[in-house]
Scaffold this motif. Structure first.
Motif, PDB file in Angstrom:
ATOM      1  N   LEU A 327     -57.751  51.462  25.041  1.00  0.00           N
ATOM      2  CA  LEU A 327     -57.589  51.847  26.769  1.00  0.00           C
ATOM      3  C   LEU A 327     -58.270  50.884  27.154  1.00  0.00           C
ATOM      4  O   LEU A 327     -59.207  50.237  26.997  1.00  0.00           O
ATOM      5  N   ALA A 328     -57.762  50.746  28.735  1.00  0.00           N
ATOM      6  CA  ALA A 328     -58.199  49.752  29.762  1.00  0.00           C
ATOM      7  C   ALA A 328     -57.974  50.137  31.105  1.00  0.00           C
ATOM      8  O   ALA A 328     -57.260  51.290  31.180  1.00  0.00           O
ATOM      9  N   ASN A 329     -58.461  49.304  32.091  1.00  0.00           N
ATOM     10  CA  ASN A 329     -58.311  49.769  33.379  1.00  0.00           C
ATOM     11  C   ASN A 329     -56.622  49.847  33.691  1.00  0.00           C
ATOM     12  O   ASN A 329     -55.999  49.050  33.148  1.00  0.00           O
ATOM     13  N   GLY A 330     -56.421  50.986  34.327  1.00  0.00           N
ATOM     14  CA  GLY A 330     -55.130  51.365  34.736  1.00  0.00           C
ATOM     15  C   GLY A 330     -54.078  51.917  33.788  1.00  0.00           C
ATOM     16  O   GLY A 330     -53.117  52.569  34.283  1.00  0.00           O
ATOM     17  N   ALA A 331     -54.774  52.250  32.645  1.00  0.00           N
ATOM     18  CA  ALA A 331     -53.917  53.184  31.624  1.00  0.00           C
ATOM     19  C   ALA A 331     -53.971  54.493  32.028  1.00  0.00           C
ATOM     20  O   ALA A 331     -54.889  55.049  32.693  1.00  0.00           O
ATOM     21  N   GLN A 332     -52.711  55.272  31.855  1.00  0.00           N
ATOM     22  CA  GLN A 332     -52.646  56.596  32.199  1.00  0.00           C
ATOM     23  C   GLN A 332     -52.175  57.556  31.158  1.00  0.00           C
ATOM     24  O   GLN A 332     -51.214  57.218  30.278  1.00  0.00           O
ATOM     25  N   LEU A 333     -53.016  58.647  30.966  1.00  0.00           N
ATOM     26  CA  LEU A 333     -52.646  59.650  29.912  1.00  0.00           C
ATOM     27  C   LEU A 333     -52.111  60.886  30.618  1.00  0.00           C
ATOM     28  O   LEU A 333     -52.892  61.381  31.558  1.00  0.00           O
ATOM     29  N   ARG A 334     -51.004  61.269  30.170  1.00  0.00           N
ATOM     30  CA  ARG A 334     -50.365  62.507  30.808  1.00  0.00           C
ATOM     31  C   ARG A 334     -50.261  63.564  29.877  1.00  0.00           C
ATOM     32  O   ARG A 334     -49.483  63.145  28.717  1.00  0.00           O
ATOM     33  N   LEU A 335     -50.607  64.759  30.153  1.00  0.00           N
ATOM     34  CA  LEU A 335     -50.584  65.831  29.224  1.00  0.00           C
ATOM     35  C   LEU A 335     -50.074  67.099  29.874  1.00  0.00           C
ATOM     36  O   LEU A 335     -50.423  67.521  30.905  1.00  0.00           O
ATOM     37  N   THR A 336     -48.948  67.715  29.476  1.00  0.00           N
ATOM     38  CA  THR A 336     -48.309  68.787  29.774  1.00  0.00           C
ATOM     39  C   THR A 336     -48.066  69.911  28.676  1.00  0.00           C
ATOM     40  O   THR A 336     -47.797  69.456  27.505  1.00  0.00           O
TER      41      THR A 336
END
Length: 343
Positions: A327-336
């Protein structure tokens, strides 16, 4: 003590016997032989309005239930006027009451047997309240009239909020507040949601569509906890009874730290202990896009994201600071996800 069942030839029935039997068709109020007074939902009848200082009440029907007296069914085939409201006080406001009254001389010794609409002026006060009819009166409130003082403009306005509603047994009661003595299975609509009494509490059976509710998930690692820093971590949910729909979005910032070990995120409500895990969707947008899953175990208060072990191994395992990628700056995790809550 023998009773006279309705309707058998050759029997004589008292008014009280008829009124008690009429209770079968009216919503109960939690008391033996008791019923809920009110007008019918959706019926515009018995609406109080003002024409200048004259009080008018439209034609309509109502059920007036009274302790120990059964149900009086009253019909007004035409509009009724109980007169004009009392002149305003010079400096103090007032709240008046308009109510439907049943005169039954066998109960109130009034010498009358009729129904009518009655006006009762309140007492002018710095904190005015609607008056209560004195003595033995069989009645049901229809409206309040707020009368401004002369110094406040002498205006008057009508509110029908005090007018109760009633329905047949098993019907849906429109009410801003829950019935005080509900029976199991009773249903009422509070203007937003449809609620059902389960014997110990009210379940939201249907919830009106509306904006989701925000919550702040807690992000943890099994080795050491990460920190969002100047990134963002948001959660939102909608709850329908014990069904929860939710999502979590994490965007990493330049000062985000990633901890160590397997990741978990708190859910808005503890999961039901139903013996089954719930599976949802996960998506990581980093250097690459990674599809994944989330798992909510029975009775859990957190969920765990799972991703592929590598670009060449599609088996999944817990998400970590380096799985499926670092993981690094700008990474996005999306959970539904959707799951059953414990309450």
């Amino acid at each position: 003590m023998p009773v006279d069942p309705l309707a058998i030839d050759g029997l004589n029935f008292t008014g009280l016997e008829f009124r008690n039997a009429e209770a079968l068709g009216i919503m109960a109020n939690g008391v033996a032989l008791g019923s809920q007074s009110g007008v019918r939902p959706g019926d515009p009848g018995l609406t109080v309005t003002l024409a200048g200082t004259t009080i008018n009440c439209s034609a309509g029907v109502a059920a007036v239930a009274w302790p120990g007296q059964g149900v009086y069914k009253v019909a007004f085939p035409s509009s009724v006027s109980p007169g004009t409201y009392t002149a305003p006080h010079a400096t103090l406001n007032r709240v008046d009451l308009v109510y439907l009254r049943v005169w039954d001389t066998s109960v109130d010794a009034s010498g009358l047997t009729k129904g009518d609409v009655v006006y009762l002026a309140g007492t002018a006060s710095a904190s005015p309240v609607a008056p209560t009819p004195a003595g033995t009166q069989i009645y049901m409130p229809l409206a309040t009239i707020s009368v401004a003082s002369v110094s406040n403009g002498s205006g008057a306005s009508v509110s029908t909020a005090v007018r109760p509603y009633t329905v047949a047994p098993g019907g849906i009661l429109p009410s801003a507040t829950a019935p005080s003595t509900p029976y199991t299975g009773q249903t009422y609509y509070n203007g937003t949601d449809l609620l059902v009494w389960n014997g110990s509490s009210w379940d939201t059976y249907l919830k009106a569509p509306g904006a989701w509710t925000s919550y702040t998930p807690v992000w943890t690692g099994s080795g050491s906890n990460p920190s969002v820093g100047n990134g963002t971590l948001i959660g939102r949910y909608q709850k329908f009874g014990r069904t929860v729909l939710a999502h979590i979005n994490l965007t990493c910032g330049s000062t985000t730290t990633y901890g160590s070990g397997n990741y978990n995120f708190t859910v808005p409500f503890a999961a039901a202990s139903a013996g089954a895990s719930m599976i949802g969707n996960a998506h990581l947008l980093g250097t690459d896009r990674w599809p994944g899953q989330i798992n909510i175990s029975p009775a859990a208060t957190t969920l765990a994201p799972f991703f592929a072990l590598s670009t060449t191994n599609s088996r999944i395992d817990f998400m970590t600071p380096t799985r499926p990628e670092t993981l690094a700056n700008g990474a996005q995790l999306r959970l539904t996800f959707q799951y059953e809550s414990a309450t």
